[in-house]
Design an enzyme around this catalytic site. Structure first.
Site, PDB file in Angstrom:
ATOM      1  N   ASN A 148       8.873 -26.658   1.860  1.00  0.00           N
ATOM      2  CA  ASN A 148       8.308 -25.617   1.003  1.00  0.00           C
ATOM      3  C   ASN A 148       7.173 -26.188   0.168  1.00  0.00           C
ATOM      4  O   ASN A 148       7.362 -27.157  -0.562  1.00  0.00           O
ATOM      5  CB  ASN A 148       9.376 -25.063   0.049  1.00  0.00           C
ATOM      6  CG  ASN A 148       8.889 -23.843  -0.715  1.00  0.00           C
ATOM      7  OD1 ASN A 148       8.865 -22.746  -0.177  1.00  0.00           O
ATOM      8  ND2 ASN A 148       8.468 -24.035  -1.951  1.00  0.00           N
ATOM      9  N   GLU A 149       5.996 -25.600   0.326  1.00  0.00           N
ATOM     10  CA  GLU A 149       4.836 -25.959  -0.501  1.00  0.00           C
ATOM     11  C   GLU A 149       4.654 -27.461  -0.672  1.00  0.00           C
ATOM     12  O   GLU A 149       4.827 -28.007  -1.769  1.00  0.00           O
ATOM     13  CB  GLU A 149       4.909 -25.269  -1.864  1.00  0.00           C
ATOM     14  CG  GLU A 149       4.684 -23.780  -1.784  1.00  0.00           C
ATOM     15  CD  GLU A 149       4.482 -23.129  -3.158  1.00  0.00           C
ATOM     16  OE1 GLU A 149       4.825 -23.750  -4.180  1.00  0.00           O
ATOM     17  OE2 GLU A 149       3.978 -22.005  -3.197  1.00  0.00           O
TER      18      GLU A 149
ATOM     19  N   ARG B 142      13.027 -29.938  -8.164  1.00  0.00           N
ATOM     20  CA  ARG B 142      12.844 -29.941  -6.709  1.00  0.00           C
ATOM     21  C   ARG B 142      11.730 -30.908  -6.311  1.00  0.00           C
ATOM     22  O   ARG B 142      11.076 -31.475  -7.157  1.00  0.00           O
ATOM     23  CB  ARG B 142      12.558 -28.527  -6.198  1.00  0.00           C
ATOM     24  CG  ARG B 142      11.280 -27.918  -6.758  1.00  0.00           C
ATOM     25  CD  ARG B 142      11.030 -26.525  -6.180  1.00  0.00           C
ATOM     26  NE  ARG B 142       9.931 -25.889  -6.861  1.00  0.00           N
ATOM     27  CZ  ARG B 142       9.521 -24.636  -6.611  1.00  0.00           C
ATOM     28  NH1 ARG B 142      10.136 -23.896  -5.704  1.00  0.00           N
ATOM     29  NH2 ARG B 142       8.514 -24.131  -7.271  1.00  0.00           N
TER      30      ARG B 142
ATOM     31  N   GLU C 129       4.492 -15.788   0.336  1.00  0.00           N
ATOM     32  CA  GLU C 129       4.995 -15.361  -0.971  1.00  0.00           C
ATOM     33  C   GLU C 129       3.883 -14.596  -1.677  1.00  0.00           C
ATOM     34  O   GLU C 129       2.798 -15.134  -1.884  1.00  0.00           O
ATOM     35  CB  GLU C 129       5.397 -16.569  -1.824  1.00  0.00           C
ATOM     36  CG  GLU C 129       6.479 -17.439  -1.192  1.00  0.00           C
ATOM     37  CD  GLU C 129       6.864 -18.642  -2.066  1.00  0.00           C
ATOM     38  OE1 GLU C 129       6.468 -18.684  -3.242  1.00  0.00           O
ATOM     39  OE2 GLU C 129       7.548 -19.532  -1.553  1.00  0.00           O
TER      40      GLU C 129
ATOM     41  N   GLU D  86      13.649 -20.036 -12.760  1.00  0.00           N
ATOM     42  CA  GLU D  86      12.727 -18.912 -12.541  1.00  0.00           C
ATOM     43  C   GLU D  86      13.290 -17.580 -13.021  1.00  0.00           C
ATOM     44  O   GLU D  86      12.937 -16.520 -12.513  1.00  0.00           O
ATOM     45  CB  GLU D  86      12.315 -18.872 -11.063  1.00  0.00           C
ATOM     46  CG  GLU D  86      11.480 -20.099 -10.724  1.00  0.00           C
ATOM     47  CD  GLU D  86      11.040 -20.193  -9.269  1.00  0.00           C
ATOM     48  OE1 GLU D  86      11.488 -19.375  -8.441  1.00  0.00           O
ATOM     49  OE2 GLU D  86      10.243 -21.105  -8.971  1.00  0.00           O
ATOM     50  N   GLN D  87      14.147 -17.636 -14.024  1.00  0.00           N
ATOM     51  CA  GLN D  87      14.756 -16.383 -14.491  1.00  0.00           C
ATOM     52  C   GLN D  87      13.736 -15.419 -15.081  1.00  0.00           C
ATOM     53  O   GLN D  87      13.978 -14.218 -15.150  1.00  0.00           O
ATOM     54  CB  GLN D  87      15.908 -16.649 -15.461  1.00  0.00           C
ATOM     55  CG  GLN D  87      15.572 -17.543 -16.621  1.00  0.00           C
ATOM     56  CD  GLN D  87      16.806 -17.868 -17.434  1.00  0.00           C
ATOM     57  OE1 GLN D  87      17.153 -17.120 -18.334  1.00  0.00           O
ATOM     58  NE2 GLN D  87      17.478 -18.969 -17.110  1.00  0.00           N
ATOM     59  N   MET D  88      12.557 -15.921 -15.503  1.00  0.00           N
ATOM     60  CA  MET D  88      11.531 -15.028 -16.038  1.00  0.00           C
ATOM     61  C   MET D  88      10.543 -14.559 -14.961  1.00  0.00           C
ATOM     62  O   MET D  88       9.527 -13.940 -15.276  1.00  0.00           O
ATOM     63  CB  MET D  88      10.763 -15.727 -17.171  1.00  0.00           C
ATOM     64  CG  MET D  88      11.618 -16.143 -18.343  1.00  0.00           C
ATOM     65  SD  MET D  88      12.535 -14.761 -19.059  1.00  0.00           S
ATOM     66  CE  MET D  88      11.201 -13.851 -19.827  1.00  0.00           C
ATOM     67  N   HIS D  89      10.817 -14.873 -13.714  1.00  0.00           N
ATOM     68  CA  HIS D  89       9.918 -14.521 -12.600  1.00  0.00           C
ATOM     69  C   HIS D  89      10.361 -13.197 -11.991  1.00  0.00           C
ATOM     70  O   HIS D  89      11.489 -13.065 -11.525  1.00  0.00           O
ATOM     71  CB  HIS D  89       9.983 -15.628 -11.552  1.00  0.00           C
ATOM     72  CG  HIS D  89       8.899 -15.577 -10.515  1.00  0.00           C
ATOM     73  ND1 HIS D  89       8.747 -14.520  -9.644  1.00  0.00           N
ATOM     74  CD2 HIS D  89       7.921 -16.467 -10.217  1.00  0.00           C
ATOM     75  CE1 HIS D  89       7.712 -14.772  -8.854  1.00  0.00           C
ATOM     76  NE2 HIS D  89       7.195 -15.934  -9.177  1.00  0.00           N
TER      77      HIS D  89
ATOM     78  N   TRP E  32       5.428 -19.435 -14.464  1.00  0.00           N
ATOM     79  CA  TRP E  32       4.977 -20.827 -14.532  1.00  0.00           C
ATOM     80  C   TRP E  32       3.574 -21.029 -15.084  1.00  0.00           C
ATOM     81  O   TRP E  32       3.145 -22.161 -15.282  1.00  0.00           O
ATOM     82  CB  TRP E  32       5.072 -21.484 -13.156  1.00  0.00           C
ATOM     83  CG  TRP E  32       4.519 -20.653 -12.021  1.00  0.00           C
ATOM     84  CD1 TRP E  32       5.251 -19.868 -11.183  1.00  0.00           C
ATOM     85  CD2 TRP E  32       3.145 -20.523 -11.610  1.00  0.00           C
ATOM     86  NE1 TRP E  32       4.419 -19.254 -10.265  1.00  0.00           N
ATOM     87  CE2 TRP E  32       3.127 -19.650 -10.500  1.00  0.00           C
ATOM     88  CE3 TRP E  32       1.939 -21.059 -12.059  1.00  0.00           C
ATOM     89  CZ2 TRP E  32       1.943 -19.294  -9.844  1.00  0.00           C
ATOM     90  CZ3 TRP E  32       0.763 -20.707 -11.412  1.00  0.00           C
ATOM     91  CH2 TRP E  32       0.776 -19.834 -10.319  1.00  0.00           C
TER      92      TRP E  32
HETATM   93  C1  GAL Z   1       6.180 -20.961  -5.340  1.00  0.00           C
HETATM   94  C2  GAL Z   1       7.428 -21.524  -4.681  1.00  0.00           C
HETATM   95  C3  GAL Z   1       8.628 -20.623  -4.859  1.00  0.00           C
HETATM   96  C4  GAL Z   1       8.696 -20.147  -6.271  1.00  0.00           C
HETATM   97  C5  GAL Z   1       7.425 -19.439  -6.635  1.00  0.00           C
HETATM   98  C6  GAL Z   1       7.414 -18.855  -8.034  1.00  0.00           C
HETATM   99  O1  GAL Z   1       5.314 -21.970  -5.716  1.00  0.00           O
HETATM  100  O2  GAL Z   1       7.233 -21.732  -3.303  1.00  0.00           O
HETATM  101  O3  GAL Z   1       9.793 -21.326  -4.505  1.00  0.00           O
HETATM  102  O4  GAL Z   1       8.920 -21.237  -7.110  1.00  0.00           O
HETATM  103  O5  GAL Z   1       6.376 -20.342  -6.553  1.00  0.00           O
HETATM  104  O6  GAL Z   1       6.186 -18.261  -8.317  1.00  0.00           O
END
Ligand code: GAL
Length: 633
Positions: free
Chosen positions: A143-144, A105, A315, A363-366, A323
């Site tokens: 986004n961010e 992204r 968020e 992000e499957q581990m999130h 991450w």
């Molecule tokens: C943020 C982002 C989200 C997602 C999240 C995961 O930085 O805006 O899309 O990736 O982290 O922690």
């Protein structure tokens, strides 16, 4: 104001029959907000010009019918693959000059005109269609910004835009040469088209060149965002937010925030502790499942300033993220504590990221509020508890703090450009100042660097601001309270040269910084009254009052009336002692809070947050591990 909860949701990730059940569960949980859409461009426009908005109509309708309000994100952080066929040169380039390609992204350059036009087009379509939709109640742009290091780009698009920007700023190459001191090393340019980007030079580029590039790159973010806000405002009365990040200084958030109604940020306390906080291994171990006790609050206060009072958590970490170098599980209670800490600092809403953990892709581990099999994950129950507590709690309003601390993005660029000591970090200097204030139990307002009215503050601090603005200097002259500036304050001109007369050049303070030195991590200079100077110190020549000196007899703290200058970077003990004394004189009540316990007052309540993994007793009240306590003031 009534504070609310929400969640981030990706209807495009789940089969449509599931949406209604998800929406009903969100409403039953006590959520108010659902953010959608910010990565959905490939589903909204699968091929150029072929628009498929029906699914989003139905998703918004389903959520709205369940009683939820939608925050609609513009999808410009994730242009679809076909966009690259239309604009092969739209990618950002890294410092080595390599394009940063498709497959994740944020694969775009803020300065690329063709991509900006594509963003304007999709935002216009969305704003027209949903600008007055009864279930949409707020917008998020992109986004961010800056995530994944995407603000600094060394692409041909950036080069073209940089040359235009320089031409506007300096008007003539001679003026640019003079401002940058390009006679040094024969760096003079005959025209703006001779100027390159400050990467791929043999050794360091001229710091004035780098600083100009930093200002330019920040301006590109501001312009990129403004393209969207101007369109949305033409079609929609709803407030516009952007979701900022933790410890990101790559662009001037105050400048972006000026075009928005709400500042929001994405709070991942455990990720930040593991990934970006400078702290001792013991500290990181102690707070490994709770996050740093000051990191979130610092950003709450910062973004309250960026949002001119209006701010959200867009968020909120709900469990392990994916991450950071290590991704521990939060202690039970933290998903509640983090939300309450945000509310105590004035957040209007706290949205958890995300509704259901995605079993596929990056992000499957999130973690989410739900597991991939839709069973409630631990944070689900904590969110439900916060929702119940919010319902019982009287409306919370933010209180004005009596301590103001300046934060200046351009100073972060300045000291990155020319640290002079490897570990000189502006963010760290301000954050350590903030931490020291918070350990004394104080409420703090963060102030923009051009703050022109300091009258509400008994104590104002501005460490490390490279170039003080005229507005701030005037406000300082009028300020009746105490102030503490330095080290490294007012040490550069706007074009990044050493000013003459020499710094700090503060009104009414006869002082000259005659020498500066940076110190390796294992070297410190003692302050006989307690504490040390570390990282950095200055030799000040002065006829002003010397309040104290270092062990080797350099003035450490000087003052003229209420204005103080600190000639070094204080360690924890030094900070505690000197700030305590200033607060006493300023009429601010302090108390040294136990390690890991923090507090913040709203207009009506005193909140206490226990970041420890064990209960703490304080003033006769027991605050459980990872617990929150509040009492009416
Ligand atoms: C943020 C982002 C989200 C997602 C999240 C995961 O930085 O805006 O899309 O990736 O982290 O922690």
């Amino acid at each position: 104001m009534k504070r609310t909860l929400g969640v981030c949701y990706y209807p495009e990730h789940w089969p449509e029959p599931q949406w209604a059940e998800d929406a009903a569960r969100m409403a039953a949980l006590g959520l108010t907000w659902v953010r959608v859409g910010e990565f959905a461009w490939s589903r909204l426009e699968p091929t150029p010009g072929k628009l498929e908005f029906d699914w989003l109509d139905r998703a918004i309708e389903t959520l709205g019918r369940a009683g939820l309000k939608v925050v609609l994100g513009t999808p410009t952080a994730t242009p679809p693959r076909w966009m690259l066929d239309r604009h092969p040169d739209m990618l950002a380039h890294d410092r080595e000059g390599r394009p940063r390609g498709f497959g994740s992204r944020r694969h775009y350059d803020f300065a690329h005109e063709g991509y900006r036009a594509e963003c304007a087009r999709i935002v216009q379509l969305l704003a027209r269609r949903y600008g007055k939709n009864a279930h949409v109640a707020a917008w998020q742009t992109d986004n961010e910004y800056a995530c994944h290091g995407t603000v600094l780009s060394y692409s041909p698009a950036a080069l073209k835009a940089f040359r235009n920007w320089l031409a506007q700023r300096y008007q003539s190459p001679e003026a640019l040469n003079r401002a940058w001191g390009n006679v040094f090393w024969s760096m003079e340019y005959a025209g703006f088209d001779d100027v390159g980007l400050p990467n791929l030079t043999v050794t360091e580029a001229n710091p004035a060149h780098v600083m100009a590039f930093r200002h330019f790159a920040s301006d590109m973010v501001v312009e990129f965002n403004r393209v969207q806000t101007e369109i949305i405002r033409r079609h929609s009365p709803y407030p516009i937010a952007h979701n900022y990040m933790g410890q990101i200084t790559d662009f001037d958030h105050f400048a972006v925030g000026a075009d928005l109604d709400i500042a929001s940020w994405d709070a991942y306390p455990l990720g930040f502790l593991s990934d970006r906080l400078s702290a001792s291994p013991e500290h990181k171990r102690r707070f490994v499942r709770q996050g740093d006790p000051d990191f979130q609050a610092f950003h709450h206060d910062l973004y309250r300033a960026v949002g001119r009072g209006r701010w959200w958590i867009m968020e909120q970490q709900p469990g392990p993220v994916n991450w950071a170098p290590w991704n521990p599980d939060p202690l039970p209670g933290m998903a509640r504590l983090w939300a309450w800490e945000a509310f105590a600092h004035g957040a209007e809403a706290v949205c958890y990221f995300r509704w259901r953990q995605a079993p596929f892709a990056q992000e499957q581990m999130h973690a989410g509020l739900l597991r991939p099999d839709s069973v409630a994950a631990p944070a689900y129950g904590e969110a439900a508890q916060v929702a119940r507590e919010l319902a019982m709690m009287p409306d919370q309003n933010t209180t004005r703090a009596e301590v103001g601390l300046v934060f200046d993005y351009a100073s972060a660029w300045a000291w990155e450009t020319q640290p002079q000591g490897r570990d000189f970090s502006y963010f760290r200097l301000v954050f350590e100042t903030y931490r020291a204030l918070r350990r004394l139990g104080l409420n703090i307002d963060i102030l923009p660097p051009d703050c022109a009215d300091l009258s509400a503050y008994k104590l104002v601090l501005a460490p490390g601001v490279a170039t003080l603005s005229d507005g701030f200097l005037t406000a300082l002259t009028r300020h009746k309270g105490l102030s503490l500036l330095g080290p490294r304050t007012n040490a550069k001109t706007a074009d990044f040269a050493i000013p003459v007369p020499l710094p700090p050049n503060l009104p009414g303070l006869a002082a000259t910084v005659a020498r500066v030195e940076s110190l390796p991590p294992d070297v410190a200079v003692d302050l006989p009254l307690g504490g040390t100077f570390c990282h950095w110190r200055e030799k000040v020549e002065t006829t002003a009052k010397v309040v104290e000196t270092t062990a080797d007899s350099w003035p450490a703290l000087i003052r003229a009336d209420g204005l103080h200058y600190l000639a070094g970077w204080l360690d924890e003990a030094g900070f505690a002692r000197i700030l305590d004394a200033l607060c006493l004189e300023a009429g601010l009540e302090t108390e040294h809070l136990p390690e890991g316990l923090r507090r913040r007052d709203s207009a009506t309540h005193r909140f206490q947050f226990n970041y420890n993994s064990f209960a703490v007793e304080w003033h006769g009240r027991e605050i459980p591990a990872a617990g929150v306590d509040w009492q009416p003031l």
